[in-house]
Every structure is written in C-alpha cells, then in structure tokens.
Design a protein around this motif. Structure first.
Motif, PDB file in Angstrom:
ATOM      1  N   ARG A  78       0.817  -1.225   0.000  1.00  0.00           N
ATOM      2  CA  ARG A  78       0.000   0.000   0.000  1.00  0.00           C
ATOM      3  C   ARG A  78       0.850   1.273   0.000  1.00  0.00           C
ATOM      4  O   ARG A  78       1.801   1.359  -0.756  1.00  0.00           O
ATOM      5  N   ASN A  95      -5.574  -1.797  12.101  1.00  0.00           N
ATOM      6  CA  ASN A  95      -6.002  -1.561  10.710  1.00  0.00           C
ATOM      7  C   ASN A  95      -7.485  -1.213  10.700  1.00  0.00           C
ATOM      8  O   ASN A  95      -8.132  -1.218  11.747  1.00  0.00           O
ATOM      9  N   ALA A 109     -10.057  -2.779   9.410  1.00  0.00           N
ATOM     10  CA  ALA A 109     -10.914  -3.908   9.784  1.00  0.00           C
ATOM     11  C   ALA A 109     -11.005  -3.994  11.310  1.00  0.00           C
ATOM     12  O   ALA A 109     -12.088  -4.207  11.870  1.00  0.00           O
ATOM     13  N   ILE A 163     -14.497  -6.510   0.913  1.00  0.00           N
ATOM     14  CA  ILE A 163     -13.532  -5.503   0.462  1.00  0.00           C
ATOM     15  C   ILE A 163     -12.312  -6.158  -0.179  1.00  0.00           C
ATOM     16  O   ILE A 163     -11.570  -5.544  -0.903  1.00  0.00           O
ATOM     17  N   PHE A 213     -12.175  -9.280   4.106  1.00  0.00           N
ATOM     18  CA  PHE A 213     -12.976  -8.382   4.938  1.00  0.00           C
ATOM     19  C   PHE A 213     -14.400  -8.360   4.392  1.00  0.00           C
ATOM     20  O   PHE A 213     -14.669  -7.775   3.357  1.00  0.00           O
ATOM     21  N   THR A 227     -21.342   1.604   5.015  1.00  0.00           N
ATOM     22  CA  THR A 227     -20.051   1.164   4.473  1.00  0.00           C
ATOM     23  C   THR A 227     -19.814   1.814   3.130  1.00  0.00           C
ATOM     24  O   THR A 227     -20.695   1.822   2.272  1.00  0.00           O
ATOM     25  N   HIS A 228     -18.611   2.323   2.940  1.00  0.00           N
ATOM     26  CA  HIS A 228     -18.231   2.849   1.624  1.00  0.00           C
ATOM     27  C   HIS A 228     -17.806   1.657   0.786  1.00  0.00           C
ATOM     28  O   HIS A 228     -16.857   0.961   1.141  1.00  0.00           O
ATOM     29  N   SER A 270     -15.997   1.071  -1.566  1.00  0.00           N
ATOM     30  CA  SER A 270     -14.617   1.110  -2.099  1.00  0.00           C
ATOM     31  C   SER A 270     -14.402   0.498  -3.474  1.00  0.00           C
ATOM     32  O   SER A 270     -14.204   1.201  -4.444  1.00  0.00           O
ATOM     33  N   SER A 294      -8.775   3.709   6.922  1.00  0.00           N
ATOM     34  CA  SER A 294      -7.437   3.104   6.906  1.00  0.00           C
ATOM     35  C   SER A 294      -6.345   4.160   7.000  1.00  0.00           C
ATOM     36  O   SER A 294      -6.494   5.261   6.464  1.00  0.00           O
ATOM     37  N   ASP A 299      -3.264   3.446   5.698  1.00  0.00           N
ATOM     38  CA  ASP A 299      -2.305   3.230   4.603  1.00  0.00           C
ATOM     39  C   ASP A 299      -2.953   3.273   3.223  1.00  0.00           C
ATOM     40  O   ASP A 299      -2.391   2.766   2.259  1.00  0.00           O
ATOM     41  N   LYS A 300      -4.136   3.867   3.135  1.00  0.00           N
ATOM     42  CA  LYS A 300      -4.721   4.091   1.805  1.00  0.00           C
ATOM     43  C   LYS A 300      -4.515   5.570   1.455  1.00  0.00           C
ATOM     44  O   LYS A 300      -3.372   6.006   1.354  1.00  0.00           O
ATOM     45  N   ALA A 324      -2.797   1.100   9.581  1.00  0.00           N
ATOM     46  CA  ALA A 324      -3.477   1.495  10.814  1.00  0.00           C
ATOM     47  C   ALA A 324      -4.958   1.631  10.505  1.00  0.00           C
ATOM     48  O   ALA A 324      -5.349   1.732   9.340  1.00  0.00           O
TER      49      ALA A 324
HETATM   50  C1  LIG Z   1      -9.879  -1.214   2.770  1.00  0.00           C
HETATM   51  C2  LIG Z   1     -11.154  -1.194   3.527  1.00  0.00           C
HETATM   52  C3  LIG Z   1     -11.268  -1.878   4.741  1.00  0.00           C
HETATM   53  C4  LIG Z   1     -10.122  -2.672   5.323  1.00  0.00           C
HETATM   54  O1  LIG Z   1      -9.113  -1.803   5.728  1.00  0.00           O
HETATM   55  P1  LIG Z   1      -7.724  -2.405   6.321  1.00  0.00           P
HETATM   56  O2  LIG Z   1      -7.003  -1.175   6.777  1.00  0.00           O
HETATM   57  O3  LIG Z   1      -7.088  -3.133   5.209  1.00  0.00           O
HETATM   58  O4  LIG Z   1      -8.105  -3.304   7.437  1.00  0.00           O
HETATM   59  C5  LIG Z   1     -12.464  -1.818   5.410  1.00  0.00           C
HETATM   60  N1  LIG Z   1     -13.511  -1.135   4.903  1.00  0.00           N
HETATM   61  C6  LIG Z   1     -13.445  -0.461   3.740  1.00  0.00           C
HETATM   62  C7  LIG Z   1     -14.646   0.281   3.253  1.00  0.00           C
HETATM   63  C8  LIG Z   1     -12.254  -0.460   3.007  1.00  0.00           C
HETATM   64  O5  LIG Z   1     -12.175   0.188   1.845  1.00  0.00           O
END
Ligand SMILES: *Cc1c(COP(=O)(O)O)cnc(C)c1O
Length: 476
Positions: A102, A156, A158, A184, A188, A231-232, A234, A298, A300-301, A308
């Motif tokens: 990431r 993280n 999750a 996801i 997850f 929930t987004h 993603s 997240s 690290d996105k 985290a």
């Molecule tokens: C990426 C993501 C997660 C998981 O995030 P991590 O940091 O990898 O645990 C959970 N929910 C959504 C909506 C995400 O995009």
C-alpha cells in the motif's frame, strides 16, 4: 557401483543416493555445520535428498554426485539467511497496491519510526513520570486534521470497525443496507465483521435500492438496535437504478431515534481529491460534517501513512472504544504510532500534503510529467534489435484492491520481446536484482510511469538493457 538385489531385475536408482547422516558427516559439510548449525544442516540435507529422489524417479540416469548434492545444500543454507521481504519497483500503475505494501511512507514518517525503534516515551508522561496512553500521540492530531472531537488508531481499518461495533453496539442489533454488505478483499466481509463484533446484523432494503422507510421498518421490528453502519463500497459499484438515503438524512434519522451512525469509510482521504479526477472519494471531514458519529478509515490508503485503522468522532464515543478490551488486542505498535503521527503532521500548514505525502504526490501527477518520464526512460534504454519499446497512453488504476473504480490517465513504456513471451518477460523483470512489477496487456509488458520514483529510473534502464541482451534464438 552396482547393487545386487535378489528380487528385482532393476535396482531402485534412488538407493544410489547417500544417507542423510553420511552427507551431514562428509568432510565438505563440516564448515557448513560450524556456520549454520547441525539442525539447519540436517534440514537442508533432507530437503536436497528429497528433491534428488524426485528427479531420479523421473530420470534414473540423473544420479547426482556427492559434491553436487553438497553444493545444493550450501546454496539452500545461504538462501535461508537471505531476507524474504525487500523493496520492489512498482510499475503497475496501481498507486495503493495491497500486495506491494500500500502507501509508501514519507521520509518524515520513516525517520520517526526509526527513532521510536529504541526506547521511547510511548506510554509515559515525561513531566509527571506517570504512565500515559499511546493514543495521546495520535488523538490530538486526528482531531486536528479531521475536525472531530477525538480520535484513536488501532492496527487496521478492519480492526477499527470490529472495535467500533463491539464498543458501541455492545451486542445489540446493527442495521446495514443490503447494498453495503460487501467484501472488500483480503477476506474483509461486512456481515462477518458485524458477527465477530458480537452484534446481530439487521439487513435492510435491497441490493440496489434502500430508502429511509426501510430503516424505519427495521427499527420497528428491532427497537433494541443501537447502531446504523454505513459502508463505503470502495472497490464495488452498482450503477443504474440505484438509490440510498444521503448521509445527512441517515444521520438525522439515526439521531431522531436515539441510534448512532457509524461509517466504515475505508479510503480515508483527508483532502479533496476531485481536482485530480477522484471525485467519488469522500473525505473524513465530509462524513463528520454530515453528522456521522464515528468515522472509521485506513491509515495506509489515501491518508498515505502506515498500516493502521483510525476512528474519528465524538469524544465520548472514542473513549468507549479506548476502554473496550478489544482495544488492547488491536493496539497499534510504536513504530506505526510514530509513523502515523509524523504523516498526520504533514497535513498541517504550511506543509502542502500534495508535495509531502508520497501517495498524494503520485495521484496528483499530470500527464505531462508522466510523458516526460516515459520519454526520458525510452531514450535511456535506447534501441535493441530483440525488444520493441513504445510509449503508450493508458488508463491507470489508482487503487487496485483498494480503489479500482478510480481510473486515472496513465503513460506506460510497452515492451515486447521478439524472443520471450510477455509472461516470460514479466518473470525476468520480477526476478531481477531489484524486482520490477509491471502489468501484461495484449502480449506486452507495460511499465506504468505514475507509480515510479526518480531513483527507479536507472534501475529500470539497466534491467531493460539486460533483458534485451538475451540473444535471439534460432526461431526468432
Ligand atoms: C480497505 C477497507 C477496509 C479494510 O481496511 P484495512 O485497513 O485493510 O483493514 C475496510 N472497509 C473499507 C470500506 C475499506 O475500503
């Protein structure tokens, strides 16, 4: 040497291999034993003999000499002490690539983590000498950068969702739209996380359309519900005949009925990315302004920090998360705590996060920059008679597993070998001294310019030159 066996006309060739003990005690093996230890030597000898037996079964004439066997043992032992995790060059164009770790960290975050690696005041108030919380390094920064009352970080996102639901729903039903029951990636799945938090999932609406009255009906059937989870999605979109209540109206509804609205935002942008073509990515501040009680995202996105999971929201809620027993199990380590705090500080003026945070810098690059990089690289590698190289306009992918719905214009160097298949060429690049990861499209290997750093260029140029020196075969 022939071994006479009374029953079989042909002896089993595998019997010609030396015994494990004999190889281990061979004088040539003595320095190996001294260097790597008897246990590692025995393990390596067993593995090499097992491979040799397999080869002999296929080809009875392939009996190796003791010298060759011991050479293989030595290579295996040397291999065992090599690192398995090392830097690679990301030429996939995928800015947030989960398999490649990431977000690359800013130098400030790297040095903060290195400084915290020894003894550090992780949980100690230096003025009073008393124990403190590691969250004190992050809470004020998360609050400052998001506008929330308080913040906290765990291992993280999750983990943050798991902790948020466990602490706020406390086993009571959690209401989720059917359109948001997504997976996801990397395992997850929203329904599983809700279940693991100890709460019962109440699904409302349909896959493509959910209305406020669906939430109303669910609440009538489950008056003990405490949380609405949004929930987004993603990495997933349903398009066409779709509808969902706005975040504002959902927050209004939740509060009118004494419920909390928790949002799993995933990406975690703290800055508006619309000017860079990423209009679909909401910011944490947008969600809080819409009335969400607790936003989870997240590190690290799109935030561009270490792995985290952050929570931002009302102070009383953040404190409930901190006090929950799962918080201890999911806590962030000191290296990531230091790196995350340093990353968050880069969002504070006068810093420009688009200059200081690598992930934002990569996303913000315009096509002229990518073009210039492609032209420079192409001229550095020059022309080779067995390699076709051209510059291609592509649709880059911002996120892969994390944000694949965000296409960005890209530029790639497309390589086509006259000798090797695209797969073989990609393998060569992947296994070169510094591994290079590209992507295959229409029998060519594409090296995307967006995800490259300036210091990658000479490495790429010499790797391409090395590949082009693979001689032309008779069939070419
Ligand atoms: C990426 C993501 C997660 C998981 O995030 P991590 O940091 O990898 O645990 C959970 N929910 C959504 C909506 C995400 O995009």
């Amino acid at each position: 040497m022939t071994v006479k066996t009374p029953n079989a006309a042909k002896p089993d060739p595998r019997r010609r291999l030396p015994a494990v003990g004999a190889l281990c005690e061979d004088p040539i093996a003595r320095p190996l034993k001294a260097r790597y230890g008897a246990a590692a030597l025995t393990r390596a000898v067993r593995a090499v003999l097992s491979e040799a037996r397999t080869r002999l079964a296929a080809d009875p004439d392939a009996a190796p000499t003791t010298g060759a066997l011991l050479e293989a043992v030595e290579a295996r032992l040397a291999d065992g002490v090599r690192e398995t995790l090392f830097p690679v060059i990301n030429a996939t164009g995928v800015v947030i690539h989960t398999n490649l770790g990431r977000a690359p960290l800013a130098p400030e975050a790297v040095s903060a983590a290195a400084l915290a690696a020894g003894y550090a005041n992780l949980e100690l108030d230096l003025v009073t000498g008393r124990r403190s919380s590691r969250q004190e390094h992050l809470d004020p920064l998360i609050a400052e950068m998001t506008g929330a009352e308080g913040g906290l970080a765990v291992n993280n996102c999750a983990g943050a969702v798991l902790l948020g639901l466990a602490a706020l729903a406390e086993g009571a039903p959690v209401i989720v739209s059917r359109g948001e029951l997504v997976e996801i990636g990397g395992g997850f799945r929203v329904p599983d996380v809700v279940a693991q938090s100890g709460s019962r999932l109440i699904e409302v609406g349909t896959t493509n359309r959910t209305h406020l009255r669906d939430y109303e009906m669910a609440l009538a059937d489950h008056p003990d519900a405490r949380v609405i989870l949004r929930t987004h999605p993603s990495n997933f979109r349903i398009s066409g005949f779709t509808s969902a209540p706005s975040l504002e109206s959902l927050a209004h509804f939740a509060h009118a009925h004494g419920l909390l609205l928790v949002e799993d935002l995933g990406g975690g942008a703290l800055v508006d990315l619309a000017p860079f073509g990423l209009a679909d990515e909401p910011t944490v501040q947008d969600s809080l302004a819409a009335g969400v009680d607790l936003v989870l995202f997240s590190g690290d996105k799109l935030l561009g920090g270490p792995q985290a999971g952050l929570a931002a929201g009302r102070r009383a809620l953040v404190e409930r998360l901190e006090a929950h027993p799962l918080a201890r199990a999911l806590r962030l380590d000191k290296l990531s705590t230091a790196a995350l705090a340093a990353t968050l500080r880069l969002y504070r003026p006068p810093c420009d996060p688009f200059e200081r945070i690598p992930i934002l810098r990569l996303l913000a690059q315009d096509t002229a920059t990518l073009d210039a990089r492609a032209i420079a690289l192409k001229s550095q590698v020059g022309g080779f008679e067995n390699l076709e190289i051209e510059i291609m306009e592509t649709e880059g992918y911002a996120g892969g597993g994390a944000l694949p719905m965000l296409p960005l214009p890209g530029r790639a160097l497309a390589l086509r070998s006259l000798r090797l298949s695209a797969e073989a060429l990609a393998h060569q690049l992947r296994t070169s001294a510094t591994p290079i990861l590209g992507r295959i499209e229409q029998d060519r290997v594409l090296l995307e310019m967006r995800t490259l750093a300036d210091e990658d260029m000479p490495v790429l140029a010499s790797a391409i030159a090395a590949i082009s020196q693979i001689p032309l075969g008779p069939e070419a």
